[in-house]
Write a protein that holds these residues in place. Structure first.
Motif, PDB file in Angstrom:
ATOM      1  N   HIS A  52       7.244  -3.799  -5.074  1.00 40.13           N
ATOM      2  CA  HIS A  52       6.211  -2.881  -5.253  1.00 40.13           C
ATOM      3  C   HIS A  52       4.903  -3.516  -5.584  1.00 40.13           C
ATOM      4  O   HIS A  52       3.830  -2.958  -5.286  1.00 40.13           O
ATOM      5  N   SER A  53       4.652  -4.907  -5.727  1.00 38.60           N
ATOM      6  CA  SER A  53       3.526  -5.288  -6.009  1.00 38.60           C
ATOM      7  C   SER A  53       2.874  -5.818  -4.929  1.00 38.60           C
ATOM      8  O   SER A  53       1.613  -6.199  -4.750  1.00 38.60           O
ATOM      9  N   ILE A  54       3.651  -5.539  -3.391  1.00 38.71           N
ATOM     10  CA  ILE A  54       2.538  -5.683  -2.498  1.00 38.71           C
ATOM     11  C   ILE A  54       1.720  -4.776  -2.099  1.00 38.71           C
ATOM     12  O   ILE A  54       0.492  -5.084  -1.498  1.00 38.71           O
ATOM     13  N   GLY A  55       1.561  -3.772  -2.720  1.00 38.74           N
ATOM     14  CA  GLY A  55       0.450  -2.817  -2.972  1.00 38.74           C
ATOM     15  C   GLY A  55      -0.696  -3.180  -3.737  1.00 38.74           C
ATOM     16  O   GLY A  55      -1.741  -2.584  -3.991  1.00 38.74           O
ATOM     17  N   GLY A  56      -0.553  -4.248  -4.493  1.00 35.76           N
ATOM     18  CA  GLY A  56      -1.569  -4.861  -5.195  1.00 35.76           C
ATOM     19  C   GLY A  56      -2.810  -5.177  -4.461  1.00 35.76           C
ATOM     20  O   GLY A  56      -3.872  -5.283  -5.185  1.00 35.76           O
TER      21      GLY A  56
END
Length: 693
Positions: free
Chosen positions: A650-654
């Motif tokens: 999910h953190s790839i959208g960081g």
């Protein structure tokens, strides 16, 4: 590490309840600068906030590595903690077909065994100074290319004027808020960085690409370096205390490092450019290059050894770019981005005075991006990513441009070639490191063939590059005939300046000279039609955000020192709870005996002795991105309790925003590192140093 480096920046899809820095930061969101640490916000969210002494110690212990990673000093003798994937280039460079440290690991049993990492430099921030007035005064009312040239000239003057000791200092002006602020970061630099410890690749990257950006994880992604000066380990002015205990769920955590690049302050037009133009070009290229690498390495032991680091980087980058692209194509995600921009625009519209001061920067960005669409492919293939990461091509580019730019006044040079930056460039050019001809030929032929395919056979730039040769034949001729793999040759060319370049018959030097002016012309066009326009527009957008949101807005990441705060905490996704910890025993349960889930032999040998209930990896809510790799994870008492090495999927959208419910930082625990050093690697002297003995 190559001269031309690409920082892969994280991003994510499937995000609900997204918070962005275009609006005030939510709890635990933010990559904050040290000179604007949000003390009140942290105290409100955590019930406690660090004081100035705490922050000063942490800042003085944080390290930036020139390979695009973060690290920290963890002993008085200059011992540095980072990730294995941050030192793997060094490990690869030091390896041979007789001693493969990537597969076998590396442990220095004495200081004499510690090995210098080619091209590596470590930097520690000593001061942060606001130089916004000086830079903005120099820019004045300039626009387009004139704005870019004025900005470059002002930055060069500030950097050279504030760092007079090139041997130990580095100055860098960091542009924040896209041009809203400019800060001078002064660094104490160390050019002699040596490898102390790196586990086997199978231990550091257990689970391989399937586990990358996922959790649970069972990876010992750790490496230790040491800073030297005058041939001896430094006496560190500040260091973090090693804490061999694992944290508990809910404990406060701070991550200090150098996040590479985020685009949270982008406009809708900038997001659309990435979604519709940039990713459709770059993602298929990465996929095809990955396939060619795998095919070339298949069944060849030496190619598998020498190409592993490149493949690792490409697979990681491909996963990130696919995630970013999916994020921007997700209706919920993109809808939240659009809503946040609309909220800012509405706030500006209500303030006539503010509206009169900034005009319509969104329209200015849209105009610049429309222009960029017309020549993005040319700029990417012929300038921004020319050579596609080829080490030899990178050497040729740096040598030719360094010679050309040094003949100009400092303020008129290209970025990266000012006097304040030449020392690092010279180090990277002249340090000895292996070059693999098969990989160079594959990379150059791939770049040349795809350039011909995308720009077409009849394109004059393609005709000039290829002449009558095929991409494959040209690549073979350039690599086989070049002597740039020899650091002595590179040193002579660098020292000899333009006279040596003109006299050189090296085919790669001649090839780059043929194409250099076209690359420069594309750069000038970018500055004129895109870069200068967007800098001016972003400065106005920064004015708008400051007026509407005050100091609750943090700047996009710029590979400069930042601090984030959070807690040890799992998450729930689609009804499934993900606990925050994994334990060493889980490694053996997960191991299958086949790649990429094959446990390293030393770990199998230690199975009966190791403490399997030791926390191995854990997750926190800290807001990080690519570049934070190797960052120390710090407890409330200032001790280091692990090293950040990844994010969850999910953190790839960081790159575009932060979601406290889902985004997680993945950390290798100091408890697991301690247990591994003691039981698996018999590294008693390293353990003794960490414990203060």
């Amino acid at each position: 590490m190559t001269i031309r480096q690409t920082l892969f920046c994280g991003a994510a899809f499937g995000i609900a309840g997204l918070a962005l820095s275009a609006v005030p930061a939510s709890a635990e969101e933010g990559m904050w600068t040290f000179d604007a640490f949000p003390t009140a916000k942290v105290r409100k969210d955590l019930g406690w906030a660090p004081d100035k002494a705490w922050l000063d110690t942490v800042r003085a212990s944080a390290v930036r590595l020139t390979g695009g990673c973060s690290a920290s000093v963890v002993s008085p003798q200059g011992l540095v903690l980072t990730n294995h994937h941050c030192v793997i280039a060094c490990v690869q460079d030091l390896s041979t077909d007789k001693a493969d440290y990537v597969q076998a690991g590396f442990t220095a049993r004495s200081r004499e065994d510690e090995r210098k990492c080619p091209g590596q430099q470590a930097e520690i921030v000593t001061a942060i100074t606001d130089v916004t007035p000086q830079v903005k005064a120099a820019i004045g009312t300039a626009t387009g290319e004139a704005l870019v040239r004025a900005e470059i000239a002002a930055i060069a003057r500030i950097e050279s004027g504030n760092c007079t000791d090139g041997a130990t200092q580095r100055c860098q002006v960091i542009k924040l808020y896209g041009g809203g602020q400019y800060k001078l970061y002064s660094y104490r630099k160390y050019s002699d960085v040596r490898l102390v410890f790196a586990p086997e690749f199978k231990a550091a990257f257990f689970g391989g690409d399937p586990d990358n950006f996922n959790f649970p994880r069972y990876a010992l992604d750790v490496g230790f370096l040491r800073l030297y000066e005058n041939g001896r380990p430094i006496a560190a002015e500040s260091h973090l205390r090693w804490n061999p205990a694992a944290p508990k769920e809910g404990d406060a955590t701070f991550v200090v490092g150098n996040p590479g690049s985020t685009q949270r302050l982008f406009t809708q037009d900038q997001f659309a450019l990435r979604r519709d133009v940039i990713f459709p070009l770059t993602v298929p290229l990465m996929s095809e290059y990955r396939g060619r690498l795998i095919a070339a390495m298949a069944g060849d032991k030496e190619r598998t050894r020498t190409g592993a680091d490149t493949l690792f980087g490409i697979e990681n980058g491909y996963k990130v770019y696919v995630g970013q692209w999916q994020a921007l194509r997700d209706p919920g995600f993109s809808g939240t981005l659009a809503a946040n921009e609309a909220r800012l625009r509405a706030a500006v519209a209500k303030e006539a005075g503010l509206r009169g001061r900034i005009g319509d920067p969104w329209a200015n960005v849209a105009k610049a991006d429309a222009a960029y669409r017309d020549f993005y492919a040319d700029f990417y293939l012929l300038e921004a990513n020319a050579g596609y990461g080829s080490t030899l091509y990178g050497y040729a580019e740096a040598l030719v441009r360094a010679a050309t730019e040094r003949e100009k006044p400092d303020a008129e040079r290209l970025p990266g070639y000012s006097s304040s930056r030449l020392a690092l460039l010279e180090k990277q050019l002249t340090d000895e490191k292996p070059v693999y001809p098969w990989l160079e030929e594959l990379t150059l032929s791939f770049w040349l063939s795809k350039t011909r395919e995308i720009l077409t056979v009849d394109n004059p730039d393609v005709k000039r590059m290829l002449g009558k040769e095929s991409p494959e034949a040209l690549a073979e001729r350039l690599v086989s005939g070049s002597r740039l793999a020899d650091p002595k040759v590179r040193k002579r060319l660098f020292d000899g300046g333009m006279a040596a370049i003109r006299a050189s018959d090296d085919p790669l030097i001649r090839f780059f000279l043929i194409n250099d002016e076209r690359g420069r012309a594309l750069s000038r066009r970018y500055d004129r039609e895109v870069g200068g326009q967007i800098t001016a527009a972003q400065a106005k957008l920064a004015t708008a955000r400051f007026a509407v949101y005050g100091d609750s807005i943090y700047p996009d990441a710029t590979f400069s020192l930042r601090i984030s705060y959070g807690r040890v905490k799992g998450w729930t996704y689609r009804g499934t709870a993900v606990p925050p910890f994994t334990y060493i025993g889980g490694l053996y349960d997960r191991a299958t005996g086949a790649e990429p889930f094959e446990a390293a032999p030393k770990w199998l040998a230690a199975q009966g002795r190791i403490a399997k209930d030791t926390v191995y990896d854990y997750v926190t809510t800290n807001d990080i991105i690519g570049g934070n790799s190797g960052s120390p994870v710090i407890a409330r008492d200032g001790s280091v309790i692990g090293a950040a090495f990844d994010g969850n999927i999910h953190s790839i959208g960081g790159s575009y925003g932060y979601d406290a419910a889902l985004n997680r930082t993945v950390v290798v625990s100091s408890a697991a590192i301690t247990e591994a050093l003691k039981t698996v690697y018999d590294a008693g002297s390293l353990l003794k140093e960490l414990s203060g003995g």
